[in-house]
Every structure is written in C-alpha cells, then in structure tokens.
Write a protein that holds these residues in place. Sequence first.
Motif, PDB file in Angstrom:
ATOM      1  N   ALA A 186     -11.817  -8.627   8.290  1.00 17.95           N
ATOM      2  CA  ALA A 186     -11.568  -7.401   9.053  1.00 17.95           C
ATOM      3  C   ALA A 186     -10.161  -6.884   8.805  1.00 17.95           C
ATOM      4  CB  ALA A 186     -11.775  -7.671  10.543  1.00 17.95           C
ATOM      5  N   ALA A 187      -9.183  -7.783   8.767  1.00 17.16           N
ATOM      6  CA  ALA A 187      -7.800  -7.369   8.531  1.00 17.16           C
ATOM      7  C   ALA A 187      -7.646  -6.728   7.156  1.00 17.16           C
ATOM      8  CB  ALA A 187      -6.875  -8.575   8.665  1.00 17.16           C
ATOM      9  N   ARG A 188      -8.242  -7.328   6.165  1.00 11.77           N
ATOM     10  CA  ARG A 188      -8.140  -6.766   4.810  1.00 11.77           C
ATOM     11  C   ARG A 188      -8.842  -5.411   4.711  1.00 11.77           C
ATOM     12  NH1 ARG A 188      -5.857  -9.991   1.170  1.00 11.77           N
ATOM     13  NH2 ARG A 188      -5.659 -12.220   1.629  1.00 11.77           N
ATOM     14  N   GLU A 189      -9.954  -5.263   5.412  1.00 10.87           N
ATOM     15  CA  GLU A 189     -10.666  -3.981   5.388  1.00 10.87           C
ATOM     16  C   GLU A 189      -9.806  -2.873   5.999  1.00 10.87           C
ATOM     17  OE1 GLU A 189     -14.302  -4.727   7.409  1.00 10.87           O
ATOM     18  OE2 GLU A 189     -15.319  -5.550   5.633  1.00 10.87           O
ATOM     19  N   VAL A 190      -9.132  -3.175   7.098  1.00  9.10           N
ATOM     20  CA  VAL A 190      -8.269  -2.171   7.723  1.00  9.10           C
ATOM     21  C   VAL A 190      -7.112  -1.812   6.803  1.00  9.10           C
ATOM     22  CG1 VAL A 190      -6.698  -1.709   9.644  1.00  9.10           C
ATOM     23  CG2 VAL A 190      -8.899  -2.813  10.076  1.00  9.10           C
ATOM     24  N   LEU A 191      -6.505  -2.806   6.168  1.00 10.18           N
ATOM     25  CA  LEU A 191      -5.382  -2.531   5.266  1.00 10.18           C
ATOM     26  C   LEU A 191      -5.841  -1.799   4.008  1.00 10.18           C
ATOM     27  CD1 LEU A 191      -3.265  -5.789   5.612  1.00 10.18           C
ATOM     28  CD2 LEU A 191      -2.714  -3.512   6.422  1.00 10.18           C
ATOM     29  N   ASP A 192      -7.038  -2.119   3.526  1.00  6.05           N
ATOM     30  CA  ASP A 192      -7.576  -1.375   2.387  1.00  6.05           C
ATOM     31  C   ASP A 192      -7.825   0.083   2.764  1.00  6.05           C
ATOM     32  OD1 ASP A 192      -7.504  -3.626   0.816  1.00  6.05           O
ATOM     33  OD2 ASP A 192      -9.650  -4.096   1.021  1.00  6.05           O
ATOM     34  N   THR A 193      -8.287   0.293   3.988  1.00  7.98           N
ATOM     35  CA  THR A 193      -8.502   1.664   4.461  1.00  7.98           C
ATOM     36  C   THR A 193      -7.174   2.397   4.576  1.00  7.98           C
ATOM     37  OG1 THR A 193     -10.476   0.975   5.689  1.00  7.98           O
ATOM     38  CG2 THR A 193      -9.454   3.059   6.328  1.00  7.98           C
ATOM     39  N   GLU A 194      -6.152   1.712   5.083  1.00  6.19           N
ATOM     40  CA  GLU A 194      -4.828   2.323   5.182  1.00  6.19           C
ATOM     41  C   GLU A 194      -4.336   2.767   3.810  1.00  6.19           C
ATOM     42  OE1 GLU A 194      -0.693   2.833   4.796  1.00  6.19           O
ATOM     43  OE2 GLU A 194      -1.675   1.013   4.046  1.00  6.19           O
ATOM     44  N   HIS A 195      -4.503   1.924   2.806  1.00  9.53           N
ATOM     45  CA  HIS A 195      -4.058   2.262   1.451  1.00  9.53           C
ATOM     46  C   HIS A 195      -4.868   3.431   0.899  1.00  9.53           C
ATOM     47  CE1 HIS A 195      -4.028   1.875  -3.000  1.00  9.53           C
ATOM     48  NE2 HIS A 195      -2.752   1.603  -2.806  1.00  9.53           N
ATOM     49  N   ALA A 196      -6.186   3.412   1.144  1.00 13.42           N
ATOM     50  CA  ALA A 196      -7.040   4.483   0.636  1.00 13.42           C
ATOM     51  C   ALA A 196      -6.667   5.825   1.255  1.00 13.42           C
ATOM     52  CB  ALA A 196      -8.502   4.150   0.926  1.00 13.42           C
ATOM     53  N   VAL A 197      -6.416   5.844   2.562  1.00 12.38           N
ATOM     54  CA  VAL A 197      -6.055   7.091   3.237  1.00 12.38           C
ATOM     55  C   VAL A 197      -4.674   7.558   2.780  1.00 12.38           C
ATOM     56  CG1 VAL A 197      -5.532   8.135   5.469  1.00 12.38           C
ATOM     57  CG2 VAL A 197      -7.525   6.635   5.229  1.00 12.38           C
ATOM     58  N   ARG A 198      -3.761   6.622   2.648  1.00  8.37           N
ATOM     59  CA  ARG A 198      -2.382   6.976   2.267  1.00  8.37           C
ATOM     60  C   ARG A 198      -2.322   7.576   0.867  1.00  8.37           C
ATOM     61  NH1 ARG A 198       0.865   3.201   0.032  1.00  8.37           N
ATOM     62  NH2 ARG A 198      -0.265   1.531   1.118  1.00  8.37           N
ATOM     63  N   THR A 199      -3.190   7.133  -0.023  1.00 14.44           N
ATOM     64  CA  THR A 199      -3.135   7.594  -1.417  1.00 14.44           C
ATOM     65  C   THR A 199      -4.145   8.699  -1.728  1.00 14.44           C
ATOM     66  OG1 THR A 199      -4.643   5.787  -2.057  1.00 14.44           O
ATOM     67  CG2 THR A 199      -2.272   5.374  -2.214  1.00 14.44           C
ATOM     68  N   ALA A 200      -4.980   9.053  -0.758  1.00 10.32           N
ATOM     69  CA  ALA A 200      -6.010  10.068  -1.008  1.00 10.32           C
ATOM     70  C   ALA A 200      -5.453  11.472  -0.780  1.00 10.32           C
ATOM     71  CB  ALA A 200      -7.206   9.831  -0.090  1.00 10.32           C
ATOM     72  N   ARG A 201      -6.032  12.423  -1.481  1.00 13.82           N
ATOM     73  CA  ARG A 201      -5.684  13.822  -1.262  1.00 13.82           C
ATOM     74  C   ARG A 201      -6.568  14.377  -0.156  1.00 13.82           C
ATOM     75  NH1 ARG A 201      -5.447  17.461  -6.499  1.00 13.82           N
ATOM     76  NH2 ARG A 201      -4.773  18.877  -4.824  1.00 13.82           N
ATOM     77  N   PRO A 202      -5.975  15.032   0.820  1.00 12.41           N
ATOM     78  CA  PRO A 202      -6.795  15.564   1.925  1.00 12.41           C
ATOM     79  C   PRO A 202      -7.690  16.685   1.452  1.00 12.41           C
ATOM     80  CG  PRO A 202      -4.515  16.337   2.085  1.00 12.41           C
ATOM     81  CD  PRO A 202      -4.548  15.306   0.988  1.00 12.41           C
ATOM     82  N   ALA A 203      -8.865  16.782   2.069  1.00 14.33           N
ATOM     83  CA  ALA A 203      -9.771  17.871   1.755  1.00 14.33           C
ATOM     84  C   ALA A 203      -9.221  19.161   2.337  1.00 14.33           C
ATOM     85  CB  ALA A 203     -11.158  17.574   2.344  1.00 14.33           C
ATOM     86  N   HIS A 204      -9.618  20.285   1.766  1.00 11.80           N
ATOM     87  CA  HIS A 204      -9.181  21.564   2.279  1.00 11.80           C
ATOM     88  C   HIS A 204      -9.773  21.798   3.656  1.00 11.80           C
ATOM     89  CE1 HIS A 204      -7.930  25.741   2.373  1.00 11.80           C
ATOM     90  NE2 HIS A 204      -9.166  26.099   2.656  1.00 11.80           N
ATOM     91  N   ALA A 205      -8.934  22.005   4.631  1.00 13.58           N
ATOM     92  CA  ALA A 205      -9.396  22.197   6.004  1.00 13.58           C
ATOM     93  C   ALA A 205      -9.690  23.672   6.260  1.00 13.58           C
ATOM     94  CB  ALA A 205      -8.351  21.693   6.992  1.00 13.58           C
ATOM     95  N   THR A 206     -10.864  23.932   6.821  1.00 12.07           N
ATOM     96  CA  THR A 206     -11.230  25.301   7.157  1.00 12.07           C
ATOM     97  C   THR A 206     -10.727  25.700   8.537  1.00 12.07           C
ATOM     98  OG1 THR A 206     -13.356  24.550   8.001  1.00 12.07           O
ATOM     99  CG2 THR A 206     -13.274  25.223   5.701  1.00 12.07           C
ATOM    100  N   THR A 207     -10.407  24.688   9.333  1.00  8.77           N
ATOM    101  CA  THR A 207      -9.877  24.936  10.666  1.00  8.77           C
ATOM    102  C   THR A 207      -8.609  24.136  10.824  1.00  8.77           C
ATOM    103  OG1 THR A 207     -11.189  23.143  11.605  1.00  8.77           O
ATOM    104  CG2 THR A 207     -12.138  25.361  11.662  1.00  8.77           C
TER     105      THR A 207
END
Length: 212
Positions: A186-207
Amino acid sequence: MTIGPDEARRLLERELERSEYDGAHVTWWDRASRAVLEWIGSLRADGLGSPAVAQTLLWTAVVVLVAVVVLVVVARGLPRRRARLADGETGGVFDDDDLRPASAIAEDARAALRAGDWSRAVLDGYRAIARGLGERDLVPDVPGATARAIAGRAARVFPVEATRIEHAAVTFDEVRYLDVAATETAAREVLDTEHAVRTARPAHATTPAVPA
C-alpha cells in the motif's frame, strides 16, 4: 457509595440504551452483556450467606459491570467510526502546523518507506500529492480539505490517474482515521501515485478548479 444488584443492573441497562449503541446487529458482546445482566439480577442478599460474602460478590459484580460497559464502548465504537468513514465523514489531510512543501513531504514519505514505517509513508505520500497539486495551482490547498475531496478535484485534472488517486485517498483515510496498519504494498502504491501525478501533464480543464 455501595449499590445493590438491582441498581447495578438498572445503571447498565440505562447505559446500553444510549443512542451511541443504536443500529448495531446482535453480536457476542450483546449476548455477553445480557448474560452479565441476568447474573447481576440473580444476586439476592438472602441467598448469599454471610454479609462478607455478599459484599465481595457485590463488588465483583460492580467490577464486571464497569468492564462490560468499557468493552461494549470499544466494540461498538470502531464499527460506528467505520460507518462515518463510509459516509465520507473524515477530517483534513494536513495538521494545522504542517507547512512543509511538497518536495519535503515526499522525501519524508520515501524516508519512512526505507525505514519500514509503511503507515507514515502512506500518510506523507498522500500529503505530498495534495500539497503538490496546491503548489501547481491545480487543486487549491484549502485548510481542512479531506482526502476524498482532493481526489475528486484531482480526477478532473488527471483523469488517467483518477482511479489511483482515489485509491490512495481511501488508503490514507483508513490509516489515519481507522488506525489500519498500512502494508508495504500500500505504501509503495501511494508513493508511485505521487510520482505519477507529480510528473504527469494536467489535462486541459474546461472549468476552473474550485476549493476542495
């Protein structure tokens, strides 16, 4: 002050009638409580022999009474807390005095992972996600924002990672508010998610993003 068996039984029945104990299914705690009540009710001074024996048994009954009440509170409290969690009634992600930047929180989470403190890694891992979103002006870092609320806002900005962020939020709530011991996975999954979010480009927000 010394109370008699009938008074002890009445006090326990009154305690168990409180609203805090409503809505639970009959469990072995309920059956045990009922057995204690019946035993206390069966105590009669005229059938206990000498006054010394009667007093000893009375104090034993009082001790058992207190123990049963405490055990019922403990047994019933955790399921009610789980029910509140299921309804989304949790507190904020951050403590009031936690002003660490996302990079520092993430490093603390990785240090906890290396040290084998899985629960701390989960908590700081998700906090790094939340603080990072705030620093990037993607999800406002609002004081008191819950993990689920942050995940819901983040899903609009990172739809590809939405499921992982939601899962990380659930894990955070379980560790922080239900005292569930986190696993290494569980800890590794959360940290992997943190890395994925930190390095991902946000989608274009319509709102525009709104406070969580």
